[in-house]
Design a protein around this motif. Structure first.
Motif, short mmCIF file in Angstrom:
data_model
loop_
_atom_site.label_atom_id
_atom_site.label_comp_id
_atom_site.label_asym_id
_atom_site.label_seq_id
_atom_site.Cartn_x
_atom_site.Cartn_y
_atom_site.Cartn_z
N PHE A 141 0.82 -1.21 0.00
CA PHE A 141 0.00 0.00 0.00
C PHE A 141 0.85 1.26 0.00
N ILE B 54 -6.13 1.77 -2.54
CA ILE B 54 -6.57 0.45 -2.08
C ILE B 54 -6.97 -0.41 -3.26
N ARG B 55 -7.62 0.18 -4.30
CA ARG B 55 -8.06 -0.64 -5.42
C ARG B 55 -6.88 -1.34 -6.05
N ALA C 275 -5.04 -3.79 -3.30
CA ALA C 275 -5.79 -4.98 -2.89
C ALA C 275 -5.98 -5.93 -4.06
N ASN C 276 -6.19 -5.39 -5.28
CA ASN C 276 -6.34 -6.28 -6.43
C ASN C 276 -5.10 -7.12 -6.63
N LEU D 212 -5.41 -4.81 -16.56
CA LEU D 212 -6.63 -4.07 -16.28
C LEU D 212 -6.42 -3.03 -15.19
N GLN D 213 -5.72 -3.39 -14.12
CA GLN D 213 -5.54 -2.46 -13.02
C GLN D 213 -4.63 -1.30 -13.40
N TYR E 20 -4.52 -0.03 -16.41
CA TYR E 20 -5.39 0.83 -17.21
C TYR E 20 -6.35 1.60 -16.32
N ILE E 21 -6.95 0.93 -15.32
CA ILE E 21 -7.95 1.60 -14.48
C ILE E 21 -7.32 2.71 -13.66
N VAL F 285 -15.82 -5.37 -19.06
CA VAL F 285 -14.66 -5.76 -18.26
C VAL F 285 -14.24 -4.62 -17.33
N LEU F 286 -14.33 -3.37 -17.86
CA LEU F 286 -13.94 -2.22 -17.04
C LEU F 286 -14.84 -2.09 -15.82
N ALA G 151 -14.17 -4.70 -13.19
CA ALA G 151 -12.99 -4.43 -12.38
C ALA G 151 -13.27 -3.36 -11.33
N LEU G 152 -14.10 -2.36 -11.68
CA LEU G 152 -14.40 -1.31 -10.69
C LEU G 152 -15.25 -1.87 -9.56
N GLY H 155 -13.19 -3.76 -7.29
CA GLY H 155 -12.42 -2.89 -6.41
C GLY H 155 -13.16 -2.59 -5.13
N LEU I 24 -13.04 -5.42 -2.86
CA LEU I 24 -11.73 -5.57 -2.24
C LEU I 24 -11.52 -4.55 -1.13
N PHE I 25 -12.21 -3.36 -1.20
CA PHE I 25 -12.14 -2.45 -0.06
C PHE I 25 -12.62 -3.18 1.19
N MET J 196 -12.68 -6.33 1.68
CA MET J 196 -11.76 -7.40 2.07
C MET J 196 -10.61 -6.84 2.88
N VAL J 197 -10.13 -5.64 2.48
CA VAL J 197 -9.03 -5.03 3.23
C VAL J 197 -9.46 -4.75 4.67
N PHE K 10 -9.30 -7.88 6.61
CA PHE K 10 -7.93 -8.22 6.98
C PHE K 10 -7.47 -7.39 8.16
N LEU L 65 -8.68 -8.70 11.36
CA LEU L 65 -8.09 -9.95 11.84
C LEU L 65 -7.07 -9.70 12.93
#
Lengths: 298, 85
Positions: A169, A230-231, A234-235, A277-278, A280-281, B63-64, B67-68, B71, B74-75, B77-78, B81, B84
């Motif tokens: 991070f 984070i995006r 974390a990805n 992808l990440q 690019y994003i 696909v874009l 992925a968003l 994301g 995954l926030f 998921m963080v 973590f 934990l």
């Protein structure tokens, strides 16, 4: 008859089997918990980078790192991730210096063609699309750096025994800090301090509601940067965590667990897609946010 | 019957610990991600079914967006973590 690529891929995947057999045979000796195994392999390595393990007569390759490096009073330990940053930067420098051609009489081919296609894509479909022709072309070098640097770091992490710097991070936070600086600095320089403050008062709203909306809009600046951090981080971390967790299943289930090799290969290939992808994003969202600050149209 | 209830009750203290709640949270973010990406995929497939020649054009934004949405999952998921430790 399957194609050459498919056969090559299958051969590469089958090289996992001997190590899986080794792991399955020695499973009972391990007392480590799943949690510590996964965290140990995903986290940064501070003392030394264990590049190649000792196998038989080969002594292994361990590159010592400097955990106590200090520059002008600032403590900057050189860890494995920092080494990755240097390697990616050197790689990109050599690559682009090598393929730069001043001749415009011939169409580019091979590696030059590939890199030129990607550069034109980032410049036209990301920078110019979100920031207009003038600003887009002027700021294109920065976003090209974002894209190729993040892509290089992501792909380097997929090589065995290399580690992914963008899963840290701190690295992604540094990149998002550049975007934040660009948003705030660009907004102030382009619109003046008063114009910059006016961005946080969207028009067409009855004025008592500004008490609610303006702090949220201002915080939104920082929330966007944190989300970028984070995006990306974390990805990249999630793929590695899944792979290591599946590998611990092989340790736990011994011979039955070798089936999970297929799942590991699948997630590995998915990680290649996620790498592109990440990158690019991140670049696209940075360009979008910067464009919103430079040309506030609401 | 009461044996099963007693069994479940004996497992509850471990569930309410940090590790247990983090695991439940991670599962919930997985539900959110699955719902979101499933909706995106479904609408994209519908669009392709209406106009098969637009398949390549629809695939890019799909696909874009996936992925968003991932994301956002995954926030969560963080945070799990962080819960934990």
């Amino acid at each position: 008859m399957p194609s050459r690529t498919a056969l090559l891929f299958l051969a590469a995947a089958l090289t996992f089997l001997p190590s899986a057999a080794f792991a399955a045979g020695h499973a009972s000796g391990c007392e480590e918990s799943v949690n510590s195994f996964v965290v140990h392999h995903v986290a940064d390595q501070k003392e030394a980078w264990h590049a190649l393990p000792a196998v038989g007569a080969f002594p292994g390759l361990t590159i010592p790192l400097k955990p106590d490096f200090a520059l002008a009073g600032f403590n900057m330990p050189i860890t494995a991730h920092v080494a990755m940053l240097f390697i990616a930067a050197a790689l990109l420098f050599v690559l682009f210096a090598f393929v730069y051609r001043k001749r415009s009489d011939r169409a580019p081919s091979g590696l030059t063609n590939l890199l030129e296609a990607m550069v034109v894509f980032v410049r036209d479909d990301i920078c110019v699309a979100y920031m207009g022709k003038k600003d887009g072309r002027r700021l294109a070098p920065l976003f090209l750096t974002f894209f190729f640097f993040i892509l290089a770091l992501n792909l380097l992490g997929l090589i065995p025994f290399f580690t992914t710097a963008t899963s840290n991070f701190n690295v992604t936070g540094g990149l998002a800090a550049v975007t934040l600086l660009l948003m705030v600095g660009g907004g102030i320089v382009r619109n003046g301090p008063l114009g910059f403050a006016k961005i946080f008062f969207p028009p067409g709203i009855p004025w008592p509601i500004y008490v609610l909306i303006t702090p949220i809009e201002f915080l939104g600046l920082f929330i966007k940067s944190v989300a970028l951090t984070i995006r990306l981080g974390a990805n990249l971390m999630a793929g590695h965590i899944v792979i290591y967790s599946l590998l611990t299943l092989i340790y736990k289930l011994e011979w039955v667990g070798t089936i999970f090799i297929a799942m590991v290969v699948f997630v590995y290939v998915l990680e290649i897609l996620v790498a592109f992808l990440q990158a690019y994003i991140f670049t696209m969202l940075s360009a979008l946010f910067t464009g919103q600050m430079l040309h506030p149209s609401h | 019957m009461e044996n099963a209830a007693a069994n479940l009750a004996s497992h509850l203290p471990a569930l309410i610990s940090a590790g247990g709640l983090a695991a439940v949270g991670a599962g919930l973010t997985a539900i959110g991600a699955g719902l979101g990406i499933g909706l995106i995929g479904g609408k994209a497939t519908e669009g392709i079914a209406r106009q098969p020649e637009a398949a390549a054009k629809i695939f890019g934004p799909m696909v874009l967006m996936a992925a968003l949405v991932e994301g956002v999952a995954l926030f969560g998921m963080v945070i799990c973590f962080l819960a934990l430790g």
